[in-house]
Scaffold this motif. Structure first.
Motif, PDB file in Angstrom:
ATOM      1  N   GLU A 267       0.832  -1.206   0.000  1.00 51.88           N
ATOM      2  CA  GLU A 267       0.000   0.000   0.000  1.00 51.88           C
ATOM      3  C   GLU A 267       0.866   1.256   0.000  1.00 51.88           C
ATOM      4  OE1 GLU A 267      -3.512   2.142   2.690  1.00 51.88           O
ATOM      5  OE2 GLU A 267      -2.821   0.110   3.161  1.00 51.88           O
ATOM      6  N   HIS A 268       1.945   1.243   0.771  1.00 55.91           N
ATOM      7  CA  HIS A 268       2.855   2.391   0.826  1.00 55.91           C
ATOM      8  C   HIS A 268       3.473   2.672  -0.538  1.00 55.91           C
ATOM      9  CE1 HIS A 268       6.123   5.013   2.167  1.00 55.91           C
ATOM     10  NE2 HIS A 268       6.966   4.203   1.540  1.00 55.91           N
ATOM     11  N   PHE A 269       4.001   1.624  -1.186  1.00 58.59           N
ATOM     12  CA  PHE A 269       4.633   1.814  -2.490  1.00 58.59           C
ATOM     13  C   PHE A 269       3.615   2.207  -3.560  1.00 58.59           C
ATOM     14  CE2 PHE A 269       8.249  -1.177  -1.134  1.00 58.59           C
ATOM     15  CZ  PHE A 269       9.042  -0.100  -0.777  1.00 58.59           C
ATOM     16  N   GLU A 270       2.424   1.638  -3.451  1.00 59.61           N
ATOM     17  CA  GLU A 270       1.405   1.973  -4.445  1.00 59.61           C
ATOM     18  C   GLU A 270       1.048   3.453  -4.375  1.00 59.61           C
ATOM     19  OE1 GLU A 270      -3.187   0.803  -5.602  1.00 59.61           O
ATOM     20  OE2 GLU A 270      -2.057  -0.514  -4.274  1.00 59.61           O
ATOM     21  N   HIS A 271       0.894   3.980  -3.164  1.00 62.03           N
ATOM     22  CA  HIS A 271       0.579   5.399  -3.017  1.00 62.03           C
ATOM     23  C   HIS A 271       1.724   6.274  -3.525  1.00 62.03           C
ATOM     24  CE1 HIS A 271      -3.267   5.252  -1.064  1.00 62.03           C
ATOM     25  NE2 HIS A 271      -2.830   4.454  -0.087  1.00 62.03           N
ATOM     26  N   ARG A 272       2.953   5.811  -3.356  1.00 64.05           N
ATOM     27  CA  ARG A 272       4.106   6.601  -3.789  1.00 64.05           C
ATOM     28  C   ARG A 272       4.360   6.502  -5.296  1.00 64.05           C
ATOM     29  NH1 ARG A 272       7.832   8.270   0.095  1.00 64.05           N
ATOM     30  NH2 ARG A 272       6.694   8.804   2.000  1.00 64.05           N
ATOM     31  N   VAL A 273       4.193   5.311  -5.845  1.00 66.86           N
ATOM     32  CA  VAL A 273       4.617   5.066  -7.227  1.00 66.86           C
ATOM     33  C   VAL A 273       3.486   5.263  -8.229  1.00 66.86           C
ATOM     34  CG1 VAL A 273       5.705   3.392  -8.773  1.00 66.86           C
ATOM     35  CG2 VAL A 273       6.372   3.475  -6.376  1.00 66.86           C
ATOM     36  N   ARG A 274       2.225   5.035  -7.835  1.00 66.80           N
ATOM     37  CA  ARG A 274       1.128   5.170  -8.800  1.00 66.80           C
ATOM     38  C   ARG A 274       1.082   6.553  -9.451  1.00 66.80           C
ATOM     39  NH1 ARG A 274      -3.338   2.360 -10.149  1.00 66.80           N
ATOM     40  NH2 ARG A 274      -3.165   0.916  -8.392  1.00 66.80           N
ATOM     41  N   PRO A 275       1.232   7.661  -8.705  1.00 67.05           N
ATOM     42  CA  PRO A 275       1.258   8.963  -9.386  1.00 67.05           C
ATOM     43  C   PRO A 275       2.373   9.077 -10.417  1.00 67.05           C
ATOM     44  CG  PRO A 275       0.917   9.251  -7.030  1.00 67.05           C
ATOM     45  CD  PRO A 275       1.278   7.813  -7.233  1.00 67.05           C
ATOM     46  N   LEU A 276       3.540   8.496 -10.123  1.00 66.30           N
ATOM     47  CA  LEU A 276       4.643   8.506 -11.085  1.00 66.30           C
ATOM     48  C   LEU A 276       4.286   7.688 -12.317  1.00 66.30           C
ATOM     49  CD1 LEU A 276       7.602   9.138 -11.838  1.00 66.30           C
ATOM     50  CD2 LEU A 276       8.261   7.080 -10.586  1.00 66.30           C
ATOM     51  N   SER A 277       3.634   6.555 -12.106  1.00 67.21           N
ATOM     52  CA  SER A 277       3.243   5.711 -13.228  1.00 67.21           C
ATOM     53  C   SER A 277       2.180   6.385 -14.094  1.00 67.21           C
ATOM     54  CB  SER A 277       2.724   4.365 -12.705  1.00 67.21           C
ATOM     55  OG  SER A 277       2.150   3.597 -13.741  1.00 67.21           O
ATOM     56  N   ALA A 278       1.104   6.840 -13.428  1.00 68.88           N
ATOM     57  CA  ALA A 278      -0.017   7.426 -14.171  1.00 68.88           C
ATOM     58  C   ALA A 278       0.294   8.805 -14.719  1.00 68.88           C
ATOM     59  CB  ALA A 278      -1.250   7.490 -13.262  1.00 68.88           C
ATOM     60  N   GLY A 279       1.116   9.576 -13.987  1.00 64.66           N
ATOM     61  CA  GLY A 279       1.355  10.956 -14.386  1.00 64.66           C
ATOM     62  C   GLY A 279       2.572  11.177 -15.252  1.00 64.66           C
ATOM     63  N   VAL A 280       3.517  10.226 -15.242  1.00 63.71           N
ATOM     64  CA  VAL A 280       4.754  10.403 -16.005  1.00 63.71           C
ATOM     65  C   VAL A 280       5.014   9.229 -16.942  1.00 63.71           C
ATOM     66  CG1 VAL A 280       7.255  10.747 -15.882  1.00 63.71           C
ATOM     67  CG2 VAL A 280       5.767  11.817 -14.171  1.00 63.71           C
ATOM     68  N   ALA A 281       5.141   8.020 -16.377  1.00 62.59           N
ATOM     69  CA  ALA A 281       5.596   6.872 -17.156  1.00 62.59           C
ATOM     70  C   ALA A 281       4.689   6.579 -18.356  1.00 62.59           C
ATOM     71  CB  ALA A 281       5.705   5.639 -16.257  1.00 62.59           C
ATOM     72  N   VAL A 282       3.408   6.411 -18.099  1.00 64.70           N
ATOM     73  CA  VAL A 282       2.493   6.039 -19.183  1.00 64.70           C
ATOM     74  C   VAL A 282       2.296   7.185 -20.182  1.00 64.70           C
ATOM     75  CG1 VAL A 282       0.145   5.309 -19.730  1.00 64.70           C
ATOM     76  CG2 VAL A 282       1.363   4.263 -17.810  1.00 64.70           C
ATOM     77  N   PRO A 283       2.071   8.442 -19.745  1.00 67.59           N
ATOM     78  CA  PRO A 283       1.939   9.523 -20.733  1.00 67.59           C
ATOM     79  C   PRO A 283       3.181   9.718 -21.602  1.00 67.59           C
ATOM     80  CG  PRO A 283       1.064  10.217 -18.620  1.00 67.59           C
ATOM     81  CD  PRO A 283       1.768   8.915 -18.386  1.00 67.59           C
ATOM     82  N   VAL A 284       4.371   9.595 -20.998  1.00 69.20           N
ATOM     83  CA  VAL A 284       5.597   9.762 -21.794  1.00 69.20           C
ATOM     84  C   VAL A 284       5.726   8.627 -22.800  1.00 69.20           C
ATOM     85  CG1 VAL A 284       8.115   9.757 -21.706  1.00 69.20           C
ATOM     86  CG2 VAL A 284       6.820  11.119 -20.065  1.00 69.20           C
ATOM     87  N   PHE A 285       5.416   7.395 -22.373  1.00 70.05           N
ATOM     88  CA  PHE A 285       5.444   6.293 -23.325  1.00 70.05           C
ATOM     89  C   PHE A 285       4.457   6.539 -24.470  1.00 70.05           C
ATOM     90  CE2 PHE A 285       3.369   2.419 -24.856  1.00 70.05           C
ATOM     91  CZ  PHE A 285       4.445   1.803 -25.470  1.00 70.05           C
ATOM     92  N   ALA A 286       3.253   7.015 -24.132  1.00 68.97           N
ATOM     93  CA  ALA A 286       2.258   7.299 -25.172  1.00 68.97           C
ATOM     94  C   ALA A 286       2.782   8.338 -26.153  1.00 68.97           C
ATOM     95  CB  ALA A 286       0.961   7.774 -24.531  1.00 68.97           C
ATOM     96  N   PHE A 287       3.458   9.355 -25.633  1.00 65.72           N
ATOM     97  CA  PHE A 287       4.015  10.392 -26.498  1.00 65.72           C
ATOM     98  C   PHE A 287       5.093   9.824 -27.411  1.00 65.72           C
ATOM     99  CE2 PHE A 287       7.323  13.617 -27.219  1.00 65.72           C
ATOM    100  CZ  PHE A 287       6.581  14.551 -27.928  1.00 65.72           C
ATOM    101  N   MET A 288       5.929   8.937 -26.885  1.00 61.82           N
ATOM    102  CA  MET A 288       7.021   8.367 -27.667  1.00 61.82           C
ATOM    103  C   MET A 288       6.546   7.306 -28.658  1.00 61.82           C
ATOM    104  SD  MET A 288       9.939   9.734 -26.941  1.00 61.82           S
ATOM    105  CE  MET A 288      10.588  10.883 -25.724  1.00 61.82           C
ATOM    106  N   ALA A 289       5.433   6.635 -28.356  1.00 62.06           N
ATOM    107  CA  ALA A 289       5.015   5.488 -29.169  1.00 62.06           C
ATOM    108  C   ALA A 289       3.883   5.788 -30.138  1.00 62.06           C
ATOM    109  CB  ALA A 289       4.592   4.338 -28.253  1.00 62.06           C
ATOM    110  N   ALA A 290       3.069   6.789 -29.854  1.00 58.18           N
ATOM    111  CA  ALA A 290       1.843   6.984 -30.648  1.00 58.18           C
ATOM    112  C   ALA A 290       2.056   7.820 -31.895  1.00 58.18           C
ATOM    113  CB  ALA A 290       0.767   7.628 -29.777  1.00 58.18           C
ATOM    114  N   GLY A 291       3.204   8.464 -32.035  1.00 56.97           N
ATOM    115  CA  GLY A 291       3.425   9.314 -33.195  1.00 56.97           C
ATOM    116  C   GLY A 291       3.577   8.513 -34.469  1.00 56.97           C
TER     117      GLY A 291
END
Length: 430
Positions: A267-291
């Motif tokens: 639960e601790h790691f999920e609260h810490r890492v989920r914002p990084l995943s949802a707010g940075v990791a996935v959007p940046v991947f989408a930007f790099m892959a969807a073009g």
């Protein structure tokens, strides 16, 4: 057998589970919006007069060549940032089955069966389309099997705010199990050159990571080097490096140590890492892959009439519906369970369409199957974007209508919360 003892599908779960899923939905709504913004920015840039600068950016290589980590930015996004996404998926899946409502096998059977059906049916449809076409290619059979957690939950949060929590938990669990199946598919079917020694060595830092977290250690300066070492060795083995993310997530304890009043580290790691995943990791991947440079209407037509693209689009929409709806129906028939009294099969249809939003993992598998720069690789991007968009539109129409129905049902119930903050309807069910 009385009506009360009749097994129910999607019956109301516990209040802690409902509140936890609602919290995840709020976070993923922002992540889904950022993901969509990243994809749209990539499409606009890739089809603008400055498109060459976009592809020059994604192809820019950074990293130490001596460690074979001189990767392009697009590759870092796919192999590195998505490992963060799969780490959260691993945490979520373990927590769901260890401490969530789905620790009850009867509740877990439905989303697991639906996830399996939602993988098998799209793959069969893709293969049927491509094996019957002269220009077909079976390598991309896994592309339409994936469900994008962030995108799907974002759509659900917008159009399905009044859907019962059991349905939202169902979609969340289905998507996480779906992603776990996808990572197994990537490891087994899309690993070309396997180096056994780095693969075996990668297990050592993962075991050390698990040992430390089970001892209650949460110091980043100890855990991050272990995580990056596991990732680097997994990458060197030829197995897609995101597998390390899932295994690290599984290694984190869900329950607290005996005598420790705090929650487990998952639960601790999920609260810490989920914002990084949802707010940075996935959007940046989408930007790099969807073009992808569509090339006007003629280029779009050529992309969508290709056998690979046709298989992907039909697989994402029809395959997910047949697989998820069919598997859920079969579970109800074999267990003689019926839907909860406030639900209808239209609700399940809407969620099945929503699971057709493949996007993140579908783009990843497409790159592994055909390469990012090939013609077929470009067609895959177009097909995934179109199929995911059509699935989102169809699901939104169905779930928005059903959400209005469930809103009226909820308003007719006594759902006031007492001083404990728990709605009365959950206390009546306990």
């Amino acid at each position: 057998m009385t009506e009360r003892s009749t097994p129910r599908l999607f019956s109301r779960g516990s209040w802690p589970e409902a509140s936890r899923v609602a919290d995840i939905l709020r976070k993923e709504t922002i992540g889904g919006a950022l993901l969509l913004a990243g994809a749209l920015a990539a499409l606009v840039w890739a089809n603008s007069p400055w498109s060459e600068s976009y592809f020059a950016l994604t192809d820019t290589k950074v990293g130490p060549a001596a460690l074979h980590l001189d990767l392009s930015l697009a590759k870092w996004a796919a192999d590195g940032l998505l490992a963060v996404f799969f780490f959260v998926a691993g945490l979520e899946l373990k927590r769901e089955f260890v401490a969530g409502d789905l620790r009850d096998p009867r509740r877990a059977a439905v989303p697991i069966a639906a996830a399996v059906g939602g993988v098998v049916a799209p793959a069969v449809i893709y293969l049927a389309v491509n094996l019957s076409a002269a220009d077909g290619d079976g390598r991309g059979w896994a592309i339409p099997t994936a469900t994008d957690i962030a995108f799907a939950l974002a759509v659900l949060a917008v159009v399905g705010r009044h859907l019962p929590s059991a349905l939202r938990t169902f979609l969340l669990t289905l998507a996480v199990v779906d992603d776990l199946i996808a990572i197994v598919i990537i490891a087994v079917f899309y690993t070309q050159d396997l180096a056994v020694l780095p693969l075996a060595l990668s297990l050592l830092p993962i075991l050390a990571f698990g040992f430390l977290t089970h001892r209650g250690v949460r110091s980043w300066w100890l855990l991050l080097p272990l995580a990056f070492t596991a990732w680097g060795l997994m990458h060197a083995s030829g197995v897609h490096a995101t597998v390390a993310g899932v295994l690290l997530g599984f290694a984190v304890p869900v329950r607290a140590r005996p005598g420790d009043p705090s929650a487990g580290l998952a639960e601790h790691f999920e609260h810490r890492v989920r914002p990084l995943s949802a707010g940075v990791a996935v959007p940046v991947f989408a930007f790099m892959a969807a073009g992808v440079a569509v090339g006007g209407l003629s280029g779009l037509g050529a992309a969508l009439t290709d056998a690979v693209s046709t298989g992907i689009v039909i697989g994402l929409i029809a395959g997910k519906v047949f697989g998820i709806l069919g598997a859920t129906y079969l579970v109800s028939r074999f267990t003689r369970a019926s839907l909860d009294e406030d639900l209808s099969w239209t609700d399940v249809l809407g969620l099945s369409l929503l699971a057709g939003i493949g996007f993140t993992v579908s783009l990843l598998i497409g790159e592994l199957a055909f390469g990012a720069d090939s013609d077929r690789g470009e067609y895959v991007k177009v097909a995934v974007l179109v199929g995911s968009l059509l699935a989102a539109i169809g699901a939104s129409a169905v779930l928005a209508a059903r959400s209005r129905v469930h809103r009226r049902i909820r308003e007719s119930e006594e759902v006031d919360a007492d001083a404990d903050g728990i709605p009365d309807v959950y206390e009546r069910d306990s």
